[in-house]
Design a protein around this motif. Sequence first.
Motif, PDB file in Angstrom:
ATOM      1  N   VAL A 144       0.668  -1.250  -0.134  1.00  0.00           N
ATOM      2  CA  VAL A 144       0.036   0.100  -0.115  1.00  0.00           C
ATOM      3  C   VAL A 144       0.941   1.018   0.035  1.00  0.00           C
ATOM      4  CG1 VAL A 144      -1.892   1.208   1.375  1.00  0.00           C
ATOM      5  CG2 VAL A 144      -1.663  -1.237   1.463  1.00  0.00           C
ATOM      6  N   ASP A 145       0.548   2.280  -0.640  1.00  0.00           N
ATOM      7  CA  ASP A 145       1.174   3.507  -0.868  1.00  0.00           C
ATOM      8  C   ASP A 145       0.949   4.100   0.718  1.00  0.00           C
ATOM      9  OD1 ASP A 145       1.503   6.502  -1.138  1.00  0.00           O
ATOM     10  OD2 ASP A 145       1.988   5.855  -3.181  1.00  0.00           O
ATOM     11  N   ARG A 146       2.404   4.667   1.148  1.00  0.00           N
ATOM     12  CA  ARG A 146       2.376   5.107   2.696  1.00  0.00           C
ATOM     13  C   ARG A 146       1.074   6.368   2.546  1.00  0.00           C
ATOM     14  NH1 ARG A 146       4.159   9.662   3.917  1.00  0.00           N
ATOM     15  NH2 ARG A 146       4.912   8.901   6.045  1.00  0.00           N
ATOM     16  N   ARG A 147       0.835   6.846   1.388  1.00  0.00           N
ATOM     17  CA  ARG A 147      -0.389   8.052   1.575  1.00  0.00           C
ATOM     18  C   ARG A 147      -1.642   7.394   1.630  1.00  0.00           C
ATOM     19  NH1 ARG A 147       1.938  10.976  -3.695  1.00  0.00           N
ATOM     20  NH2 ARG A 147       2.017   8.497  -4.318  1.00  0.00           N
ATOM     21  N   ASP A 148      -1.772   6.302   1.396  1.00  0.00           N
ATOM     22  CA  ASP A 148      -3.254   5.431   1.262  1.00  0.00           C
ATOM     23  C   ASP A 148      -3.215   4.656   2.329  1.00  0.00           C
ATOM     24  OD1 ASP A 148      -3.516   6.982  -1.074  1.00  0.00           O
ATOM     25  OD2 ASP A 148      -2.898   5.173  -2.493  1.00  0.00           O
ATOM     26  N   LEU A 149      -2.218   4.549   3.273  1.00  0.00           N
ATOM     27  CA  LEU A 149      -2.333   3.559   4.427  1.00  0.00           C
ATOM     28  C   LEU A 149      -3.451   3.625   5.381  1.00  0.00           C
ATOM     29  CD1 LEU A 149      -1.061   1.189   6.037  1.00  0.00           C
ATOM     30  CD2 LEU A 149       0.352   3.008   7.369  1.00  0.00           C
ATOM     31  N   ILE A 150      -3.675   4.776   5.998  1.00  0.00           N
ATOM     32  CA  ILE A 150      -4.638   4.886   6.909  1.00  0.00           C
ATOM     33  C   ILE A 150      -6.056   4.514   6.191  1.00  0.00           C
ATOM     34  CG2 ILE A 150      -5.861   6.707   8.497  1.00  0.00           C
ATOM     35  CD1 ILE A 150      -3.396   7.810   9.010  1.00  0.00           C
ATOM     36  N   SER A 151      -6.494   4.996   5.215  1.00  0.00           N
ATOM     37  CA  SER A 151      -7.753   4.923   4.464  1.00  0.00           C
ATOM     38  C   SER A 151      -7.736   3.357   4.291  1.00  0.00           C
ATOM     39  CB  SER A 151      -7.922   5.811   3.269  1.00  0.00           C
ATOM     40  OG  SER A 151      -6.853   5.612   2.456  1.00  0.00           O
ATOM     41  N   PHE A 152      -6.602   2.864   3.823  1.00  0.00           N
ATOM     42  CA  PHE A 152      -6.651   1.425   3.401  1.00  0.00           C
ATOM     43  C   PHE A 152      -7.435   0.651   4.821  1.00  0.00           C
ATOM     44  CE2 PHE A 152      -4.660  -2.678   3.408  1.00  0.00           C
ATOM     45  CZ  PHE A 152      -5.269  -3.366   2.310  1.00  0.00           C
ATOM     46  N   ILE A 153      -6.534   0.924   5.792  1.00  0.00           N
ATOM     47  CA  ILE A 153      -6.859   0.242   7.032  1.00  0.00           C
ATOM     48  C   ILE A 153      -8.241   0.368   7.752  1.00  0.00           C
ATOM     49  CG2 ILE A 153      -6.193   0.366   9.692  1.00  0.00           C
ATOM     50  CD1 ILE A 153      -3.228   0.343   8.925  1.00  0.00           C
ATOM     51  N   ARG A 154      -8.632   1.485   7.360  1.00  0.00           N
ATOM     52  CA  ARG A 154     -10.351   1.988   7.751  1.00  0.00           C
ATOM     53  C   ARG A 154     -11.161   0.936   6.950  1.00  0.00           C
ATOM     54  NH1 ARG A 154     -11.014   6.120  11.085  1.00  0.00           N
ATOM     55  NH2 ARG A 154      -9.301   7.899  11.088  1.00  0.00           N
ATOM     56  N   ASP A 155     -10.813   0.695   5.794  1.00  0.00           N
ATOM     57  CA  ASP A 155     -11.708   0.040   4.854  1.00  0.00           C
ATOM     58  C   ASP A 155     -11.612  -1.432   5.519  1.00  0.00           C
ATOM     59  OD1 ASP A 155     -12.295   2.206   3.475  1.00  0.00           O
ATOM     60  OD2 ASP A 155     -10.902   1.921   1.871  1.00  0.00           O
ATOM     61  N   VAL A 156     -10.278  -1.943   5.728  1.00  0.00           N
ATOM     62  CA  VAL A 156      -9.956  -3.393   6.056  1.00  0.00           C
ATOM     63  C   VAL A 156     -10.993  -3.601   7.385  1.00  0.00           C
ATOM     64  CG1 VAL A 156      -8.583  -5.080   6.954  1.00  0.00           C
ATOM     65  CG2 VAL A 156      -8.051  -3.657   4.903  1.00  0.00           C
ATOM     66  N   THR A 157     -11.216  -2.534   8.516  1.00  0.00           N
ATOM     67  CA  THR A 157     -11.837  -2.681   9.734  1.00  0.00           C
ATOM     68  C   THR A 157     -13.209  -3.113   9.340  1.00  0.00           C
ATOM     69  OG1 THR A 157     -12.305  -0.530   9.962  1.00  0.00           O
ATOM     70  CG2 THR A 157     -10.153  -1.254  10.842  1.00  0.00           C
ATOM     71  N   ALA A 158     -13.631  -3.326   8.284  1.00  0.00           N
ATOM     72  CA  ALA A 158     -15.086  -3.310   7.905  1.00  0.00           C
ATOM     73  C   ALA A 158     -14.976  -5.041   7.846  1.00  0.00           C
ATOM     74  CB  ALA A 158     -15.622  -3.055   6.509  1.00  0.00           C
ATOM     75  N   PHE A 159     -14.050  -5.809   7.769  1.00  0.00           N
ATOM     76  CA  PHE A 159     -13.848  -7.213   7.922  1.00  0.00           C
ATOM     77  C   PHE A 159     -13.582  -7.748   9.111  1.00  0.00           C
ATOM     78  CE2 PHE A 159     -12.395  -6.096   3.611  1.00  0.00           C
ATOM     79  CZ  PHE A 159     -13.562  -6.374   2.814  1.00  0.00           C
ATOM     80  N   GLU A 160     -14.758  -8.466   9.714  1.00  0.00           N
ATOM     81  CA  GLU A 160     -14.703  -9.040  11.233  1.00  0.00           C
ATOM     82  C   GLU A 160     -13.554  -9.980  10.986  1.00  0.00           C
ATOM     83  OE1 GLU A 160     -18.516  -9.890  12.737  1.00  0.00           O
ATOM     84  OE2 GLU A 160     -19.181  -7.845  12.740  1.00  0.00           O
ATOM     85  N   GLY A 161     -13.321 -10.791   9.933  1.00  0.00           N
ATOM     86  CA  GLY A 161     -12.336 -11.894   9.912  1.00  0.00           C
ATOM     87  C   GLY A 161     -10.930 -11.550   9.896  1.00  0.00           C
ATOM     88  N   ILE A 162     -10.493 -10.025  10.014  1.00  0.00           N
ATOM     89  CA  ILE A 162      -9.278  -9.856   9.956  1.00  0.00           C
ATOM     90  C   ILE A 162      -8.916  -9.000  11.005  1.00  0.00           C
ATOM     91  CG2 ILE A 162      -7.577  -8.343   8.713  1.00  0.00           C
ATOM     92  CD1 ILE A 162      -8.850  -9.148   6.063  1.00  0.00           C
ATOM     93  N   HIS A 163      -7.787  -9.415  11.762  1.00  0.00           N
ATOM     94  CA  HIS A 163      -6.971  -8.643  12.640  1.00  0.00           C
ATOM     95  C   HIS A 163      -5.731  -8.128  12.089  1.00  0.00           C
ATOM     96  CE1 HIS A 163      -9.222 -10.324  16.737  1.00  0.00           C
ATOM     97  NE2 HIS A 163      -9.965  -9.425  16.140  1.00  0.00           N
ATOM     98  N   ILE A 164      -5.636  -6.742  12.162  1.00  0.00           N
ATOM     99  CA  ILE A 164      -4.460  -6.362  11.657  1.00  0.00           C
ATOM    100  C   ILE A 164      -3.540  -5.889  12.902  1.00  0.00           C
ATOM    101  CG2 ILE A 164      -3.370  -4.220  10.786  1.00  0.00           C
ATOM    102  CD1 ILE A 164      -5.780  -3.726   8.992  1.00  0.00           C
ATOM    103  N   ARG A 165      -2.316  -6.709  12.864  1.00  0.00           N
ATOM    104  CA  ARG A 165      -1.360  -6.787  13.902  1.00  0.00           C
ATOM    105  C   ARG A 165       0.004  -6.021  13.736  1.00  0.00           C
ATOM    106  NH1 ARG A 165      -4.939  -7.856  17.486  1.00  0.00           N
ATOM    107  NH2 ARG A 165      -5.609 -10.210  17.850  1.00  0.00           N
ATOM    108  N   GLY A 166      -0.072  -5.004  12.722  1.00  0.00           N
ATOM    109  CA  GLY A 166       1.052  -4.392  12.377  1.00  0.00           C
ATOM    110  C   GLY A 166       1.230  -3.935  10.862  1.00  0.00           C
ATOM    111  N   LEU A 167       2.719  -3.701  10.759  1.00  0.00           N
ATOM    112  CA  LEU A 167       2.787  -3.382   9.273  1.00  0.00           C
ATOM    113  C   LEU A 167       4.250  -4.082   8.761  1.00  0.00           C
ATOM    114  CD1 LEU A 167       2.592   0.697   9.724  1.00  0.00           C
ATOM    115  CD2 LEU A 167       0.645  -1.046   8.943  1.00  0.00           C
ATOM    116  N   MET A 168       4.290  -4.082   7.573  1.00  0.00           N
ATOM    117  CA  MET A 168       5.471  -4.692   6.836  1.00  0.00           C
ATOM    118  C   MET A 168       6.088  -3.894   5.795  1.00  0.00           C
ATOM    119  SD  MET A 168       6.714  -6.596   4.134  1.00  0.00           S
ATOM    120  CE  MET A 168       6.151  -8.023   3.403  1.00  0.00           C
ATOM    121  N   THR A 169       7.152  -3.987   5.453  1.00  0.00           N
ATOM    122  CA  THR A 169       7.898  -3.130   4.572  1.00  0.00           C
ATOM    123  C   THR A 169       9.202  -3.991   4.068  1.00  0.00           C
ATOM    124  OG1 THR A 169       8.161  -1.170   3.439  1.00  0.00           O
ATOM    125  CG2 THR A 169       9.593  -1.495   5.581  1.00  0.00           C
TER     126      THR A 169
END
Length: 229
Positions: free
Chosen positions: A136-161
């Motif tokens: 994900v482009d760093r500029r889009d990261l927060i909006s992407f994570i907000r979108d992913v929070t709609a999925f109850e089957g995913i826990h975001i545990r951090g970042l990778m690069t």
Amino acid sequence: MGHLQENLGRVRQRIRDAAMRAGREPEAIRLLAVTKTVPVEQIQEVVDAGVDLLGENRVQELLAKHRQVRGSVRWHMIGTLQTNKVKYIYDKVDLIHSLDRLSLAQAINRYAARLGRPIDCLVEVNVAGEKSKHGVDRRDLISFIRDVTAFEGIHIRGLMTMAPYVDDPEETRPFFRDLYHLSREVDELGLQRVEMRHLSMGMSNDFEVAVEEGATIVRIGSSLFGGRS
């Protein structure tokens, strides 16, 4: 002591030294052995020497090695993951490092429902903006994570690069530092099912700099197993 055990000892000491330079507890950094193209016999040798995190780039290799490697190990999927391959590994990995698009989040979410629990993922961030890299482009990261929070089957545990490959590891420092600050920004949002527990960054050529900048998981291949054919 074989050469793999010697390599492992050297890598662990370098992690420890880098952590101490940064005023961090060495135990806070996990060594993940990257097993891409590595024979099972060599993987087993480092597992027997105490390595308990293994990372694969390719689904097919992960499936084969998952059946063969013995011991109390946890597998991570660290390579680019195609949506149609999620079905093969969703119940075999503890952590997916390469969540980078909503179509993949949708696929993971579907199989989490089958598993009966959320699946832990890291969001891959293309901090350097390299066209050859996924993430994900760093500029889009927060909006992407907000979108992913709609999925109850995913826990975001951090970042990778993945930092650019350069001759001087010091040149990677700004990218690792940037990822650390991005993780702090995300953490402050207090989003549901989002916890900045891990920073997966640093490989054989630059892991000491990554540790100094906050890595919690370093992905080590060639420094353990030697160069790949």
